[in-house]
Design a protein around this motif. Sequence first.
Motif: not given
Lengths: 489, 89
Positions: A44, A92, A123, A126, A136
């Motif tokens: 990310i 995420a 990553n 979420e 994500s």
Amino acid sequence: MQLYDMTLHELSDMLAKRKISSKELTLSVLDRIDVTESRLNSFITIDRQGALKQAESVDFKRSKGENLSVLAGIPIGLKDNICTKGLRTTCASKMLENYVPPYSATAAQKLSECDAVIIGKLNMDEFAMGSSTENSFFGVTKNPFDVTKVAGGSSGGCAAAVSSGEVIAALGSDTGGSVRQPASFCGAVGLKPTYGTVSRYGLVAFASSLDQIGPICKCVRDCAIMLSHIVGHDKHDPTSLNRGYPTFSADTISSLDGLRIGLPTDLYEKCTDPDVLARFEDAVRILEKHGACVKHISIEGIRFALPAYYVISSAEASSNLARFDGVRYGFRADGISGINELYTKTRSQGFGDECKRRILLGTFVLSEGYRDKYYKKAVTASRLLVHSVKQQFENVDLIATPTCAETAFDIGKKVSDPVQMYHSDIFTVLANLTGMPAISVPCGLDKDGLPVGIQLMANSFGEQTLFDAASVIEACVGRIMRRCENDRI
Amino acid sequence: MIIDVQKTAKLSKLTIPQEKAEYFEKCMQDIAQMLQVLSEVGEYHCDGDSRRVEMREDEVCTCEISRDEIMRSAPSSFKGTFCVPKTVE
């Protein structure tokens, strides 16, 4: 072999002997990221400048003859729910898309104090809710063995980055298998430590009674090294245990004489993939050949494990995620006229579907009229499982199962069917519910060349026993690597 | 077991848009179906806590993070306070 494909302990040795510099190693990893990241999406946030600055600092210290940690100069990635001061931490999620923490997690701080080089943030699903890294806000992470397959989750970015050489080692978090399952899918080694051994301070909470930070590495020895550097009591975490820990080792041992392995047949028979079952049984035979004694066991209440996990974790998640309301940090929706609208619009726009599902489930199982039927039953089931597993550990030293019932599945196959996705955790949740440690180590490939993992679970504080047995399997099977001569990425 | 998704969403401070309502309802029903087995869990008595948490000393700690650092993350702030829309409706 390229530097980025070498193990942590090999590279540490080379750094100590000044065969390579940390800057050289970090550049090797960053160059690798330039080649692979567009296809994998493991990261990310990549902190190139910060990483090179840290690497140069380590090289300077080494040139001065300073006594440095075994982790000094090693490029490491952190799952993006582990807070890093001054470096974006998003979980995420759109909710924390631009959040920069004012403090670092204790585990991250310990790595920094050892002069590890933090390459960036990896990553994940979420808020750690998921088993495929398809949930994500920043897109899917692909599996380095086959980019049409998932990397697993929720620490999919960690596993993909380690497996592909984008980092040398990583720290993920495991609430229901989120370190072990992606490690299994990507041919890496992943460990969930005993609950309370690694501080949760600075780990964005999903389910506080289940979360644990754990390493994902290329080999068992690297995992032992990482664990040794992150365990310990932390006054900031009230669930952190105040006890001493040994320096964990993973020297290959020749004999497992006297080691008793339990196979919970009513659990691992749920594994329907013949390749997974075959590789698992091969690994069990390796342990037997080295002197371990294998017996079939039955864990009372095991059928309650998965539902109990989802009730407890969702209940705790619904409470932990209540803090994301647009007031103190994170995303705030526009066009708000009142406080209730602030909360509702912010949360509805800020969370993805899987997060919402878990929050809804958690709220439901705690609500009036349903709390006894679901939450109380789940907690009772959890206590029953703790008791029955502890009873089993009076007669066995390790419990072995496949890490997952299958190898990495196609991207998009399960993301719309949550119950099917939840069954990915069927073998892993027991360790979280009981607080006991468990490791996933690769034990072979399936017919399509995808990694298979075996999970070993030990009694509380039995990490060294896990490393001993896992090392034996690894020595016989060998490191599972991408087919470099036909590198699909 | 029918889960009232809209009522639960309201309790959770969430809204489920109409176009997703049916999908969420189906998901929640499937999950509720998976949880039905918990009805078979009987009473279980155990001695003490299965997973004991060690209590820390009850002492006041100072926050190591300054107010300015904390306020930097706020979506809206004014002189060290968090700004929100009106709370009295």
